[in-house]
Design a protein around this motif. Structure first.
Motif, PDB file in Angstrom:
ATOM      1  N   SER A 107      -2.889   1.733 -18.675  1.00 44.52           N
ATOM      2  CA  SER A 107      -2.088   0.540 -18.941  1.00 44.52           C
ATOM      3  C   SER A 107      -0.705   0.651 -18.288  1.00 44.52           C
ATOM      4  CB  SER A 107      -1.919   0.368 -20.459  1.00 44.52           C
ATOM      5  OG  SER A 107      -1.183   1.463 -20.994  1.00 44.52           O
ATOM      6  N   ARG A 108       0.121  -0.366 -18.475  1.00 46.03           N
ATOM      7  CA  ARG A 108       1.475  -0.329 -17.946  1.00 46.03           C
ATOM      8  C   ARG A 108       2.299   0.772 -18.613  1.00 46.03           C
ATOM      9  NH1 ARG A 108       3.345  -6.699 -17.441  1.00 46.03           N
ATOM     10  NH2 ARG A 108       1.797  -7.323 -15.863  1.00 46.03           N
ATOM     11  N   GLU A 109       2.025   1.025 -19.900  1.00 50.29           N
ATOM     12  CA  GLU A 109       2.731   2.095 -20.603  1.00 50.29           C
ATOM     13  C   GLU A 109       2.441   3.434 -19.941  1.00 50.29           C
ATOM     14  OE1 GLU A 109       1.556   1.961 -24.632  1.00 50.29           O
ATOM     15  OE2 GLU A 109       2.507   0.031 -25.045  1.00 50.29           O
ATOM     16  N   ASP A 110       1.185   3.615 -19.520  1.00 47.89           N
ATOM     17  CA  ASP A 110       0.809   4.859 -18.847  1.00 47.89           C
ATOM     18  C   ASP A 110       1.559   4.991 -17.522  1.00 47.89           C
ATOM     19  OD1 ASP A 110      -1.042   5.297 -20.909  1.00 47.89           O
ATOM     20  OD2 ASP A 110      -2.540   4.096 -19.860  1.00 47.89           O
ATOM     21  N   LEU A 111       1.692   3.885 -16.803  1.00 45.76           N
ATOM     22  CA  LEU A 111       2.406   3.914 -15.527  1.00 45.76           C
ATOM     23  C   LEU A 111       3.879   4.245 -15.746  1.00 45.76           C
ATOM     24  CD1 LEU A 111       0.937   0.859 -13.580  1.00 45.76           C
ATOM     25  CD2 LEU A 111       0.477   3.289 -13.246  1.00 45.76           C
ATOM     26  N   SER A 112       4.465   3.742 -16.855  1.00 44.53           N
ATOM     27  CA  SER A 112       5.852   4.067 -17.172  1.00 44.53           C
ATOM     28  C   SER A 112       5.998   5.559 -17.410  1.00 44.53           C
ATOM     29  CB  SER A 112       6.308   3.297 -18.418  1.00 44.53           C
ATOM     30  OG  SER A 112       6.277   1.916 -18.182  1.00 44.53           O
ATOM     31  N   SER A 113       5.003   6.134 -18.105  1.00 43.06           N
ATOM     32  CA  SER A 113       5.011   7.582 -18.356  1.00 43.06           C
ATOM     33  C   SER A 113       4.905   8.347 -17.040  1.00 43.06           C
ATOM     34  CB  SER A 113       3.836   7.952 -19.275  1.00 43.06           C
ATOM     35  OG  SER A 113       3.729   9.348 -19.400  1.00 43.06           O
ATOM     36  N   ILE A 114       4.054   7.863 -16.144  1.00 43.33           N
ATOM     37  CA  ILE A 114       3.865   8.519 -14.853  1.00 43.33           C
ATOM     38  C   ILE A 114       5.155   8.506 -14.041  1.00 43.33           C
ATOM     39  CG2 ILE A 114       2.720   8.294 -12.610  1.00 43.33           C
ATOM     40  CD1 ILE A 114       0.297   7.183 -14.128  1.00 43.33           C
ATOM     41  N   ASN A 115       5.898   7.401 -14.109  1.00 42.41           N
ATOM     42  CA  ASN A 115       7.094   7.265 -13.295  1.00 42.41           C
ATOM     43  C   ASN A 115       8.332   7.902 -13.917  1.00 42.41           C
ATOM     44  OD1 ASN A 115       6.019   5.819 -11.076  1.00 42.41           O
ATOM     45  ND2 ASN A 115       5.822   4.021 -12.382  1.00 42.41           N
ATOM     46  N   GLY A 116       8.143   8.601 -15.036  1.00 47.03           N
ATOM     47  CA  GLY A 116       9.239   9.386 -15.577  1.00 47.03           C
ATOM     48  C   GLY A 116      10.035   8.749 -16.690  1.00 47.03           C
ATOM     49  N   PHE A 117       9.644   7.571 -17.174  1.00 47.48           N
ATOM     50  CA  PHE A 117      10.388   6.938 -18.251  1.00 47.48           C
ATOM     51  C   PHE A 117      10.090   7.581 -19.595  1.00 47.48           C
ATOM     52  CE2 PHE A 117      10.104   3.559 -15.034  1.00 47.48           C
ATOM     53  CZ  PHE A 117      11.459   3.366 -14.829  1.00 47.48           C
ATOM     54  N   LEU A 147       0.832  -1.193   0.000  1.00 45.01           N
ATOM     55  CA  LEU A 147       0.000   0.000   0.000  1.00 45.01           C
ATOM     56  C   LEU A 147       0.875   1.254   0.000  1.00 45.01           C
ATOM     57  CD1 LEU A 147      -2.711   1.439   0.164  1.00 45.01           C
ATOM     58  CD2 LEU A 147      -2.655   1.147   2.652  1.00 45.01           C
ATOM     59  N   GLN A 148       1.957   1.243   0.767  1.00 40.93           N
ATOM     60  CA  GLN A 148       2.861   2.386   0.789  1.00 40.93           C
ATOM     61  C   GLN A 148       3.504   2.594  -0.576  1.00 40.93           C
ATOM     62  OE1 GLN A 148       2.952   4.435   3.360  1.00 40.93           O
ATOM     63  NE2 GLN A 148       1.541   3.075   4.434  1.00 40.93           N
ATOM     64  N   GLU A 149       3.803   1.495  -1.264  1.00 43.70           N
ATOM     65  CA  GLU A 149       4.377   1.596  -2.603  1.00 43.70           C
ATOM     66  C   GLU A 149       3.354   2.158  -3.593  1.00 43.70           C
ATOM     67  OE1 GLU A 149       7.472   1.384  -5.253  1.00 43.70           O
ATOM     68  OE2 GLU A 149       7.529   0.948  -3.107  1.00 43.70           O
ATOM     69  N   THR A 150       2.108   1.753  -3.427  1.00 44.88           N
ATOM     70  CA  THR A 150       1.044   2.276  -4.291  1.00 44.88           C
ATOM     71  C   THR A 150       0.868   3.771  -4.098  1.00 44.88           C
ATOM     72  OG1 THR A 150      -0.114   0.142  -4.197  1.00 44.88           O
ATOM     73  CG2 THR A 150      -1.395   2.057  -4.897  1.00 44.88           C
ATOM     74  N   LYS A 151       0.997   4.226  -2.857  1.00 46.05           N
ATOM     75  CA  LYS A 151       0.862   5.657  -2.577  1.00 46.05           C
ATOM     76  C   LYS A 151       1.989   6.453  -3.221  1.00 46.05           C
ATOM     77  CE  LYS A 151      -0.149   6.818   1.629  1.00 46.05           C
ATOM     78  NZ  LYS A 151      -0.104   6.838   3.111  1.00 46.05           N
ATOM     79  N   LYS A 152       3.156   5.836  -3.406  1.00 45.19           N
ATOM     80  CA  LYS A 152       4.247   6.515  -4.110  1.00 45.19           C
ATOM     81  C   LYS A 152       3.861   6.760  -5.569  1.00 45.19           C
ATOM     82  CE  LYS A 152       7.981   4.676  -1.220  1.00 45.19           C
ATOM     83  NZ  LYS A 152       9.226   3.835  -1.203  1.00 45.19           N
ATOM     84  N   HIS A 153       3.152   5.788  -6.158  1.00 41.51           N
ATOM     85  CA  HIS A 153       2.680   5.958  -7.530  1.00 41.51           C
ATOM     86  C   HIS A 153       1.692   7.122  -7.612  1.00 41.51           C
ATOM     87  CE1 HIS A 153       4.483   2.519  -9.593  1.00 41.51           C
ATOM     88  NE2 HIS A 153       4.222   1.778  -8.517  1.00 41.51           N
ATOM     89  N   LEU A 154       0.918   7.314  -6.548  1.00 39.80           N
ATOM     90  CA  LEU A 154      -0.066   8.410  -6.549  1.00 39.80           C
ATOM     91  C   LEU A 154       0.620   9.762  -6.671  1.00 39.80           C
ATOM     92  CD1 LEU A 154      -2.791   7.519  -3.879  1.00 39.80           C
ATOM     93  CD2 LEU A 154      -2.828   7.172  -6.335  1.00 39.80           C
ATOM     94  N   LYS A 155       1.790   9.912  -6.061  1.00 42.16           N
ATOM     95  CA  LYS A 155       2.495  11.188  -6.125  1.00 42.16           C
ATOM     96  C   LYS A 155       2.874  11.524  -7.558  1.00 42.16           C
ATOM     97  CE  LYS A 155       4.452  10.947  -1.454  1.00 42.16           C
ATOM     98  NZ  LYS A 155       5.700  10.925  -0.643  1.00 42.16           N
ATOM     99  N   GLY A 156       3.370  10.507  -8.295  1.00 45.79           N
ATOM    100  CA  GLY A 156       3.703  10.738  -9.700  1.00 45.79           C
ATOM    101  C   GLY A 156       2.471  10.989 -10.532  1.00 45.79           C
ATOM    102  N   LEU A 157       1.406  10.243 -10.249  1.00 42.22           N
ATOM    103  CA  LEU A 157       0.158  10.398 -10.975  1.00 42.22           C
ATOM    104  C   LEU A 157      -0.451  11.778 -10.747  1.00 42.22           C
ATOM    105  CD1 LEU A 157      -2.103   9.116 -12.679  1.00 42.22           C
ATOM    106  CD2 LEU A 157      -3.071   8.196 -10.571  1.00 42.22           C
ATOM    107  N   SER A 158      -0.329  12.286  -9.531  1.00 39.45           N
ATOM    108  CA  SER A 158      -0.913  13.585  -9.186  1.00 39.45           C
ATOM    109  C   SER A 158      -0.362  14.710 -10.052  1.00 39.45           C
ATOM    110  CB  SER A 158      -0.654  13.915  -7.710  1.00 39.45           C
ATOM    111  OG  SER A 158      -1.242  12.953  -6.875  1.00 39.45           O
TER     112      SER A 158
END
Length: 303
Positions: free
Chosen positions: A154-164, A30-41
């Motif tokens: 999708s996973r591609e979107d998550l890659s974009s969110i995380n800065g790749f 859950l803590q790791e998921t919340k880290k994704h929220l910061k990038g998504l925000s």
């Protein structure tokens, strides 16, 4: 057990967290998921206004409206309809409680942390789906989701969110909502009226120039082009003021340049005061376009 685990409210323009539920969960995933929220925000403006994404064993759902984003993390078996009903309640309460000016002027993270009380209370209610109060707008939300289902990231979107990837995926063209602009001010309305007036004057003079050419072959057709270019530039500035587009401030400056050039070319048909009036109106319109930024974003003083 299906339940809402975490929720937050952020500003779409820069991803500034405005409020969030108090979280005492020590679950590492859950803590790791919340880290994704910061990038998504920080990238909510690049996505459709209603999305969902699966991260590990959790679902992340979010909506955005009027420059504010509402995000929540829930278990993967939590009903999608209830999730978006929950976000809808947060949105309605937040808009009623805080005005746009206060939201846009917030500087510190969690400036509205007191909203956590409502987030927690509503979360507890939605973690008990049998409660009648959670079903008030359930049928309306079911219909809305059926007609306009949330976009599945999708996973591609998550890659974009995380800065790749630094660029917005091209598949969002036509999907993402129109960016909302700051409320119209009185100077903005005045500038639009004056700009339309200048455009109308240019159009009228252009039509008269065409009539003169038809009657006298010695007339310069370039005058007609200059009048019509002036009309197009004035109306285009009004469009840039009313609607969001990429590089709208730069486009407005280009339109101002076109207004200046066309009026300088027409110096043989206009006196100095008429030329100054048209250029002044164009400059005033450009200033209003620059000042009217997307919600949550301050004017760029380096333009």
């Amino acid at each position: 057990m299906s339940m809402v685990l975490f929720a937050s409210v952020v500003r779409v323009g820069d991803g500034l967290p405005l409020s969030a539920s108090t979280d005492y969960e020590q679950d590492k995933e859950l803590q790791e998921t919340k880290k994704h929220l910061k990038g998504l925000s920080k990238k909510l403006g690049q996505f459709p206004d209603r999305c969902t994404v699966k991260i590990g064993q959790f679902n992340v759902n979010f909506t955005s409206s009027l420059g504010v984003g509402y995000l929540m993390v829930c278990t993967e078996n939590y009903p999608s309809v209830l999730a978006f009903c929950y976000l809808d309640e947060l949105q309605k309460e937040f808009i009623v409680t805080y005005d746009t000016k206060r939201i846009n002027s917030a500087v510190r993270p969690y400036s509205f942390i007191e909203f956590d009380t409502f987030i927690q209370k509503t979360k507890q209610r939605y973690n008990s789906p049998r409660s009648l109060s959670t079903k008030i707008n359930l049928s309306d939300m079911q219909t809305e989701i059926r007609l306009r289902p949330p976009y599945q990231l999708s996973r591609e979107d998550l890659s974009s969110i995380n800065g790749f990837s630094l660029h917005t995926p091209s598949k969002y063209k036509g999907i993402a909502p129109t960016q909302m602009l700051d409320p119209v001010t009185l100077p903005g309305i005045v500038s639009c009226v004056l700009s339309v007036l200048c455009g109308a004057l240019n159009l009228l003079r252009g039509v008269h120039a065409i009539e003169s050419i038809l009657q006298n072959d010695d007339e310069d057709f370039n005058y007609v082009i200059a009048f019509f270019l002036g009309t197009a530039a004035c109306l285009y500035q009004c469009y840039l003021f009313a609607y969001f587009s990429i590089w709208r401030t730069s486009k407005s400056f280009l339109a101002l340049g076109l207004i200046c050039l066309s009026n300088l070319y027409l110096s043989g048909l206009r006196n100095v005061w008429q030329i100054l009036f048209h250029i002044a109106v164009g400059a005033f319109m450009t200033l209003q376009v620059w000042l009217r930024q997307p919600l949550g974003k301050a004017p760029d003083y380096n333009v």
